[in-house]
Design a protein around this motif. Sequence first.
Motif, PDB file in Angstrom:
ATOM      1  N   VAL A 160       0.871  -1.163   0.000  1.00  0.00           N
ATOM      2  CA  VAL A 160       0.000   0.000   0.000  1.00  0.00           C
ATOM      3  C   VAL A 160       0.913   1.220   0.000  1.00  0.00           C
ATOM      4  O   VAL A 160       1.673   1.415   0.945  1.00  0.00           O
ATOM      5  N   SER A 161       0.839   1.988  -1.045  1.00  0.00           N
ATOM      6  CA  SER A 161       1.706   3.155  -1.124  1.00  0.00           C
ATOM      7  C   SER A 161       0.871   4.416  -1.226  1.00  0.00           C
ATOM      8  O   SER A 161      -0.125   4.454  -1.944  1.00  0.00           O
ATOM      9  N   GLN A 162       1.260   5.421  -0.498  1.00  0.00           N
ATOM     10  CA  GLN A 162       0.547   6.687  -0.543  1.00  0.00           C
ATOM     11  C   GLN A 162       1.550   7.804  -0.734  1.00  0.00           C
ATOM     12  O   GLN A 162       2.667   7.746  -0.227  1.00  0.00           O
ATOM     13  N   THR A 163       1.128   8.808  -1.455  1.00  0.00           N
ATOM     14  CA  THR A 163       1.977   9.955  -1.737  1.00  0.00           C
ATOM     15  C   THR A 163       1.174  11.233  -1.630  1.00  0.00           C
ATOM     16  O   THR A 163      -0.013  11.268  -1.982  1.00  0.00           O
ATOM     17  N   PRO A 164       1.823  12.303  -1.126  1.00  0.00           N
ATOM     18  CA  PRO A 164       3.199  12.343  -0.636  1.00  0.00           C
ATOM     19  C   PRO A 164       3.303  11.849   0.798  1.00  0.00           C
ATOM     20  O   PRO A 164       2.293  11.633   1.448  1.00  0.00           O
ATOM     21  N   CYS A 219      -3.382   7.136  -3.086  1.00  0.00           N
ATOM     22  CA  CYS A 219      -3.137   5.825  -2.495  1.00  0.00           C
ATOM     23  C   CYS A 219      -3.357   4.744  -3.518  1.00  0.00           C
ATOM     24  O   CYS A 219      -4.343   4.764  -4.266  1.00  0.00           O
ATOM     25  N   GLU A 220      -2.436   3.786  -3.517  1.00  0.00           N
ATOM     26  CA  GLU A 220      -2.543   2.658  -4.440  1.00  0.00           C
ATOM     27  C   GLU A 220      -2.172   1.385  -3.699  1.00  0.00           C
ATOM     28  O   GLU A 220      -1.238   1.372  -2.903  1.00  0.00           O
ATOM     29  N   GLN A 221      -2.910   0.315  -3.956  1.00  0.00           N
ATOM     30  CA  GLN A 221      -2.552  -0.979  -3.380  1.00  0.00           C
ATOM     31  C   GLN A 221      -2.414  -2.003  -4.493  1.00  0.00           C
ATOM     32  O   GLN A 221      -3.192  -2.019  -5.450  1.00  0.00           O
ATOM     33  N   ASN A 222      -1.383  -2.853  -4.352  1.00  0.00           N
ATOM     34  CA  ASN A 222      -1.126  -3.878  -5.372  1.00  0.00           C
ATOM     35  C   ASN A 222      -1.397  -5.278  -4.832  1.00  0.00           C
ATOM     36  O   ASN A 222      -0.785  -6.255  -5.282  1.00  0.00           O
ATOM     37  N   LEU A 223      -2.300  -5.349  -3.862  1.00  0.00           N
ATOM     38  CA  LEU A 223      -2.597  -6.626  -3.204  1.00  0.00           C
ATOM     39  C   LEU A 223      -3.834  -7.305  -3.768  1.00  0.00           C
ATOM     40  O   LEU A 223      -4.180  -8.399  -3.321  1.00  0.00           O
ATOM     41  N   GLY A 224      -4.509  -6.634  -4.670  1.00  0.00           N
ATOM     42  CA  GLY A 224      -5.739  -7.207  -5.217  1.00  0.00           C
ATOM     43  C   GLY A 224      -6.912  -7.162  -4.255  1.00  0.00           C
ATOM     44  O   GLY A 224      -7.907  -7.870  -4.445  1.00  0.00           O
ATOM     45  N   HIS A 225      -6.821  -6.323  -3.227  1.00  0.00           N
ATOM     46  CA  HIS A 225      -7.889  -6.224  -2.237  1.00  0.00           C
ATOM     47  C   HIS A 225      -9.098  -5.489  -2.791  1.00  0.00           C
ATOM     48  O   HIS A 225      -8.973  -4.620  -3.666  1.00  0.00           O
ATOM     49  N   ASP A 226     -10.256  -5.848  -2.218  1.00  0.00           N
ATOM     50  CA  ASP A 226     -11.496  -5.202  -2.653  1.00  0.00           C
ATOM     51  C   ASP A 226     -11.804  -3.937  -1.860  1.00  0.00           C
ATOM     52  O   ASP A 226     -12.526  -3.069  -2.339  1.00  0.00           O
ATOM     53  N   THR A 227     -11.331  -3.858  -0.629  1.00  0.00           N
ATOM     54  CA  THR A 227     -11.749  -2.788   0.269  1.00  0.00           C
ATOM     55  C   THR A 227     -10.579  -1.881   0.605  1.00  0.00           C
ATOM     56  O   THR A 227      -9.475  -2.348   0.889  1.00  0.00           O
ATOM     57  N   MET A 228     -10.833  -0.580   0.548  1.00  0.00           N
ATOM     58  CA  MET A 228      -9.815   0.416   0.898  1.00  0.00           C
ATOM     59  C   MET A 228     -10.407   1.425   1.865  1.00  0.00           C
ATOM     60  O   MET A 228     -11.623   1.657   1.889  1.00  0.00           O
ATOM     61  N   ALA A 244      -2.723  16.495  10.584  1.00  0.00           N
ATOM     62  CA  ALA A 244      -2.796  15.145  11.147  1.00  0.00           C
ATOM     63  C   ALA A 244      -1.983  14.240  10.237  1.00  0.00           C
ATOM     64  O   ALA A 244      -1.440  14.677   9.220  1.00  0.00           O
ATOM     65  N   VAL A 245      -1.943  12.958  10.605  1.00  0.00           N
ATOM     66  CA  VAL A 245      -1.385  11.953   9.704  1.00  0.00           C
ATOM     67  C   VAL A 245      -2.556  11.168   9.119  1.00  0.00           C
ATOM     68  O   VAL A 245      -3.416  10.688   9.857  1.00  0.00           O
ATOM     69  N   TYR A 246      -2.577  11.050   7.815  1.00  0.00           N
ATOM     70  CA  TYR A 246      -3.654  10.348   7.119  1.00  0.00           C
ATOM     71  C   TYR A 246      -3.113   9.020   6.592  1.00  0.00           C
ATOM     72  O   TYR A 246      -2.092   8.978   5.900  1.00  0.00           O
ATOM     73  N   PHE A 247      -3.820   7.960   6.944  1.00  0.00           N
ATOM     74  CA  PHE A 247      -3.401   6.626   6.529  1.00  0.00           C
ATOM     75  C   PHE A 247      -4.406   6.019   5.565  1.00  0.00           C
ATOM     76  O   PHE A 247      -5.615   6.028   5.814  1.00  0.00           O
ATOM     77  N   CYS A 248      -3.871   5.471   4.512  1.00  0.00           N
ATOM     78  CA  CYS A 248      -4.641   4.652   3.602  1.00  0.00           C
ATOM     79  C   CYS A 248      -4.425   3.192   3.996  1.00  0.00           C
ATOM     80  O   CYS A 248      -3.333   2.833   4.461  1.00  0.00           O
ATOM     81  N   ALA A 249      -5.434   2.366   3.822  1.00  0.00           N
ATOM     82  CA  ALA A 249      -5.303   0.946   4.139  1.00  0.00           C
ATOM     83  C   ALA A 249      -6.172   0.141   3.186  1.00  0.00           C
ATOM     84  O   ALA A 249      -7.080   0.681   2.544  1.00  0.00           O
ATOM     85  N   SER A 250      -5.886  -1.153   3.109  1.00  0.00           N
ATOM     86  CA  SER A 250      -6.722  -2.031   2.293  1.00  0.00           C
ATOM     87  C   SER A 250      -6.864  -3.375   2.990  1.00  0.00           C
ATOM     88  O   SER A 250      -6.038  -3.737   3.838  1.00  0.00           O
ATOM     89  N   SER A 251      -7.918  -4.090   2.647  1.00  0.00           N
ATOM     90  CA  SER A 251      -8.099  -5.435   3.173  1.00  0.00           C
ATOM     91  C   SER A 251      -8.876  -6.251   2.156  1.00  0.00           C
ATOM     92  O   SER A 251      -9.659  -5.697   1.371  1.00  0.00           O
ATOM     93  N   PRO A 252      -8.700  -7.552   2.168  1.00  0.00           N
ATOM     94  CA  PRO A 252      -9.483  -8.388   1.265  1.00  0.00           C
ATOM     95  C   PRO A 252     -10.907  -8.518   1.788  1.00  0.00           C
ATOM     96  O   PRO A 252     -11.171  -8.240   2.947  1.00  0.00           O
ATOM     97  N   ARG A 253     -11.777  -8.892   0.931  1.00  0.00           N
ATOM     98  CA  ARG A 253     -13.142  -9.139   1.380  1.00  0.00           C
ATOM     99  C   ARG A 253     -13.561 -10.453   0.727  1.00  0.00           C
ATOM    100  O   ARG A 253     -13.908 -10.473  -0.439  1.00  0.00           O
ATOM    101  N   THR A 254     -13.393 -11.515   1.476  1.00  0.00           N
ATOM    102  CA  THR A 254     -13.665 -12.832   0.925  1.00  0.00           C
ATOM    103  C   THR A 254     -14.799 -13.464   1.710  1.00  0.00           C
ATOM    104  O   THR A 254     -14.600 -13.977   2.797  1.00  0.00           O
ATOM    105  N   GLY A 311      -0.660   1.928   4.547  1.00  0.00           N
ATOM    106  CA  GLY A 311       0.401   2.695   3.938  1.00  0.00           C
ATOM    107  C   GLY A 311       1.258   3.359   5.001  1.00  0.00           C
ATOM    108  O   GLY A 311       0.977   3.246   6.199  1.00  0.00           O
ATOM    109  N   GLN A 312       2.276   4.080   4.557  1.00  0.00           N
ATOM    110  CA  GLN A 312       3.216   4.714   5.496  1.00  0.00           C
ATOM    111  C   GLN A 312       2.659   5.980   6.124  1.00  0.00           C
ATOM    112  O   GLN A 312       3.235   6.481   7.081  1.00  0.00           O
TER     113      GLN A 312
END
Lengths: 112, 115
Positions: B4-8, B23-32, B87-97, B107-108
């Motif tokens: 999970v990468s976020q910029t800047p 924010c971009e994720q390369n995990l193939g997750h459905d949920t962000m 503040a600090v803003y975080f992007c995240a992802s998770s699978p939804r199976t 992300g960082q």
Amino acid sequence: GNSVTQMEGPVTLSEEAFLTINCTYTATGYPSLFWYVQYPGEGLQLLLKATKADDKGSNKGFEATYRKETTSFHLEKGSVQVSDSAVYFCALTLNTGNQFYFGTGTSLTVIP
Amino acid sequence: DTAVSQTPKYLVTQMGNDKSIKCEQNLGHDTMYWYKQDSKKFLKIMFSYNNKELIINETVPNRFSPKSPDKAHLNLHINSLELGDSAVYFCASSPRTGGAYTEAFFGQGTRLTVV
């Protein structure tokens, strides 16, 4: 509702001391439970997880057991190191939910 | 490969400006997700998307507008920035199976400072 309560910090321990960080939860459904760790200037990393009652999650010497009867998921480590200094977050998500619920975080400092 | 990468990573801007965080994720997750972390480290959900569809929109000022062009991307645009947005803003992802969730990947973080 859904929420996570964890012990307030900051916690300061000497190296090789025993660590416990308490975490209790309330959930409207059946939760999965997590501990995340955040090192300074970084994002959250999964430390361990448990998805059903009586499961024990473990990683890097840390352990936590999913206790449904006491709605708890306390984090323990037998001997902490300076490198364990970080903020620790307890969290839950529901199988039917769309978000992760986090506790307020507990800051741990380990001194040599 | 960053999952999970976020910029800047850092963003310093003046009050009243408009800014975006990607924010971009390369995990193939459905949920962000977008989370906001305040100065006391408290994490608060802002938005949750599943397959480009908004499913959670917490009580967030409408100056904040998320956009998900595809399920691998979730951007956050903020209009008319205010000091309290720092503040600090975080992007995240998770699978939804089915009904079984696994963990969220974060992300960082983007440290936003409004001056």
